[in-house]
Design a protein around this motif. Structure first.
Motif, PDB file in Angstrom:
ATOM      1  N   GLU A 175       0.824  -1.210   0.000  1.00 55.80           N
ATOM      2  CA  GLU A 175       0.000   0.000   0.000  1.00 55.80           C
ATOM      3  C   GLU A 175       0.859   1.260   0.000  1.00 55.80           C
ATOM      4  O   GLU A 175       0.593   2.213  -0.741  1.00 55.80           O
ATOM      5  CB  GLU A 175      -0.928  -0.004   1.223  1.00 55.80           C
ATOM      6  CG  GLU A 175      -1.848   1.202   1.301  1.00 55.80           C
ATOM      7  CD  GLU A 175      -2.700   1.205   2.564  1.00 55.80           C
ATOM      8  OE1 GLU A 175      -3.196   2.281   2.927  1.00 55.80           O
ATOM      9  OE2 GLU A 175      -2.851   0.133   3.190  1.00 55.80           O
ATOM     10  N   TRP A 177       3.948   1.582  -1.060  1.00 54.46           N
ATOM     11  CA  TRP A 177       4.632   1.722  -2.345  1.00 54.46           C
ATOM     12  C   TRP A 177       3.699   2.305  -3.398  1.00 54.46           C
ATOM     13  O   TRP A 177       4.086   3.197  -4.169  1.00 54.46           O
ATOM     14  CB  TRP A 177       5.187   0.378  -2.803  1.00 54.46           C
ATOM     15  CG  TRP A 177       5.669   0.415  -4.230  1.00 54.46           C
ATOM     16  CD1 TRP A 177       6.797   1.027  -4.695  1.00 54.46           C
ATOM     17  CD2 TRP A 177       5.014  -0.144  -5.367  1.00 54.46           C
ATOM     18  NE1 TRP A 177       6.886   0.867  -6.061  1.00 54.46           N
ATOM     19  CE2 TRP A 177       5.807   0.155  -6.485  1.00 54.46           C
ATOM     20  CE3 TRP A 177       3.846  -0.890  -5.528  1.00 54.46           C
ATOM     21  CZ2 TRP A 177       5.458  -0.259  -7.770  1.00 54.46           C
ATOM     22  CZ3 TRP A 177       3.495  -1.294  -6.806  1.00 54.46           C
ATOM     23  CH2 TRP A 177       4.296  -0.981  -7.909  1.00 54.46           C
ATOM     24  N   GLN A 178       2.463   1.843  -3.432  1.00 58.53           N
ATOM     25  CA  GLN A 178       1.525   2.374  -4.417  1.00 58.53           C
ATOM     26  C   GLN A 178       1.237   3.850  -4.159  1.00 58.53           C
ATOM     27  O   GLN A 178       0.960   4.601  -5.089  1.00 58.53           O
ATOM     28  CB  GLN A 178       0.239   1.548  -4.403  1.00 58.53           C
ATOM     29  CG  GLN A 178       0.444   0.157  -5.001  1.00 58.53           C
ATOM     30  CD  GLN A 178      -0.818  -0.680  -4.999  1.00 58.53           C
ATOM     31  OE1 GLN A 178      -1.572  -0.698  -4.037  1.00 58.53           O
ATOM     32  NE2 GLN A 178      -1.065  -1.368  -6.090  1.00 58.53           N
ATOM     33  N   ARG A 179       1.352   4.276  -2.908  1.00 57.21           N
ATOM     34  CA  ARG A 179       1.109   5.669  -2.559  1.00 57.21           C
ATOM     35  C   ARG A 179       2.323   6.548  -2.901  1.00 57.21           C
ATOM     36  O   ARG A 179       2.181   7.642  -3.427  1.00 57.21           O
ATOM     37  CB  ARG A 179       0.784   5.770  -1.073  1.00 57.21           C
ATOM     38  CG  ARG A 179       0.272   7.142  -0.622  1.00 57.21           C
ATOM     39  CD  ARG A 179      -0.012   7.125   0.863  1.00 57.21           C
ATOM     40  NE  ARG A 179      -0.924   6.042   1.232  1.00 57.21           N
ATOM     41  CZ  ARG A 179      -1.024   5.526   2.447  1.00 57.21           C
ATOM     42  NH1 ARG A 179      -0.270   5.984   3.435  1.00 57.21           N
ATOM     43  NH2 ARG A 179      -1.876   4.556   2.701  1.00 57.21           N
ATOM     44  N   ARG A 181       5.328   5.499  -4.658  1.00 55.54           N
ATOM     45  CA  ARG A 181       5.874   5.183  -5.972  1.00 55.54           C
ATOM     46  C   ARG A 181       7.357   5.497  -6.132  1.00 55.54           C
ATOM     47  O   ARG A 181       7.805   5.993  -7.167  1.00 55.54           O
ATOM     48  CB  ARG A 181       5.088   5.903  -7.071  1.00 55.54           C
ATOM     49  CG  ARG A 181       3.727   5.271  -7.341  1.00 55.54           C
ATOM     50  CD  ARG A 181       3.874   3.898  -7.976  1.00 55.54           C
ATOM     51  NE  ARG A 181       2.573   3.255  -8.166  1.00 55.54           N
ATOM     52  CZ  ARG A 181       2.392   2.110  -8.803  1.00 55.54           C
ATOM     53  NH1 ARG A 181       3.436   1.476  -9.306  1.00 55.54           N
ATOM     54  NH2 ARG A 181       1.206   1.574  -8.910  1.00 55.54           N
ATOM     55  N   ASP A 199       7.090  -6.097  -9.092  1.00 54.42           N
ATOM     56  CA  ASP A 199       6.802  -6.076 -10.525  1.00 54.42           C
ATOM     57  C   ASP A 199       7.697  -7.066 -11.265  1.00 54.42           C
ATOM     58  O   ASP A 199       7.352  -7.546 -12.340  1.00 54.42           O
ATOM     59  CB  ASP A 199       7.092  -4.683 -11.108  1.00 54.42           C
ATOM     60  CG  ASP A 199       6.189  -3.609 -10.523  1.00 54.42           C
ATOM     61  OD1 ASP A 199       4.973  -3.821 -10.475  1.00 54.42           O
ATOM     62  OD2 ASP A 199       6.711  -2.558 -10.118  1.00 54.42           O
ATOM     63  N   ARG A 219      -3.168  -6.586  -8.651  1.00 53.83           N
ATOM     64  CA  ARG A 219      -3.035  -6.428  -7.209  1.00 53.83           C
ATOM     65  C   ARG A 219      -4.399  -6.130  -6.618  1.00 53.83           C
ATOM     66  O   ARG A 219      -5.187  -5.422  -7.239  1.00 53.83           O
ATOM     67  CB  ARG A 219      -2.065  -5.282  -6.884  1.00 53.83           C
ATOM     68  CG  ARG A 219      -0.676  -5.465  -7.482  1.00 53.83           C
ATOM     69  CD  ARG A 219       0.158  -4.197  -7.281  1.00 53.83           C
ATOM     70  NE  ARG A 219       1.402  -4.243  -7.999  1.00 53.83           N
ATOM     71  CZ  ARG A 219       2.552  -4.713  -7.522  1.00 53.83           C
ATOM     72  NH1 ARG A 219       2.604  -5.169  -6.290  1.00 53.83           N
ATOM     73  NH2 ARG A 219       3.637  -4.705  -8.244  1.00 53.83           N
TER      74      ARG A 219
END
Length: 246
Positions: A175, A177-179, A181, A199, A219
């Motif tokens: 979570e 990392w997705q925020r 980046r 990835d 995901r």
């Protein structure tokens, strides 16, 4: 992530060779990690993972080959390495005042915000020795993210945690990392962890890349997915592990 498409590199390694006594620990290694890309690095003990991480962190000098890393780099280790004589927020905000040019109030505000992101806003003023293992690692991740690094290295950060805490921490890192980046390099022995988070997975053997696998799965990821299990088999085989039939 499509293996043919690669984002602009945040980290570029070309011909990196490291020798101590005996054969090269890293042998003409080439590797890139794109901006915003999450790469998992696997390999048996002695494959060169730790040496690569130390080199990227600037702890080992580059004597053969080229290594390009951004200026803003953060590392989360297997041990949280919190200073026991400083409160949790002070550990997270360490250095923000001197290097970041922030006053104490602003440094605390930044640290508190980072602790909130990892679910530790109720432990801001706690002493590190009162934290559980999972809480200490959360604080370590907050300390890394508070500076908004371009490149984050995770050195087996969940290896010492129990299975349930490890799963919660993996979900939290996904979570975050997705925020944020940032580019991430995760060193792990856990194939499932690599498949859940990354990835791309890279397997090192004797200082060279043996296998590189794109993990093009939606995901959040499901252990029961057929492609997840196929990729698990590929990575386990590259690590020399035979799967047992169920």
């Amino acid at each position: 992530m499509n293996m043919e498409y690669r984002p602009e590199p945040a980290i570029r390694i070309e011909g990196l060779t490291r020798r101590f006594a005996g054969p090269a620990v890293l042998d003409q290694l080439d590797l890139t990690v794109g901006k915003g890309e999450f790469v998992a690095l696997l390999g048996r003990s002695g494959s060169g993972k730790t040496t690569l991480l130390r080199t990227l962190a600037g702890l080992d000098q580059v004597t053969e080959g080229r290594v390009q890393v951004p200026g803003d780099v953060a590392v989360v280790f297997q041990e949280s390495r919190l200073l026991p004589w400083k409160r949790v927020w002070q550990n997270v905000g360490l250095g923000l005042g001197q290097r970041g040019g922030l006053g104490q109030r602003d440094a605390r505000a930044r640290a508190v915000a980072a602790l909130g992101e990892v679910g530790l806003d109720h432990r801001v003023d706690a002493w590190p020795l009162t934290l559980s293992g999972g809480e200490a690692q959360r604080a370590g991740i907050a300390r890394a993210l508070v500076r908004e690094p371009e490149f984050l290295m995770l050195d087996e950060p969940f290896a010492s945690l129990d299975a349930l805490t490890r799963l919660k921490m993996q979900a939290m890192v996904a979570e975050l990392w997705q925020r944020h980046r940032c580019a991430v390099l995760l060193v792990t022995h856990d194939v499932d962890e690599a498949l859940l988070l990354a990835d791309r997975a890279v397997v090192l053997e004797e200082g060279r890349i043996r296998t590189e696998v794109a993990i093009d799965l939606p995901r959040p990821r499901d252990h029961g997915d057929a492609e997840f299990n196929r990729l698990r088999g590929v990575l386990l085989a590259a690590l020399g592990v035979e799967q047992t039939a169920h």
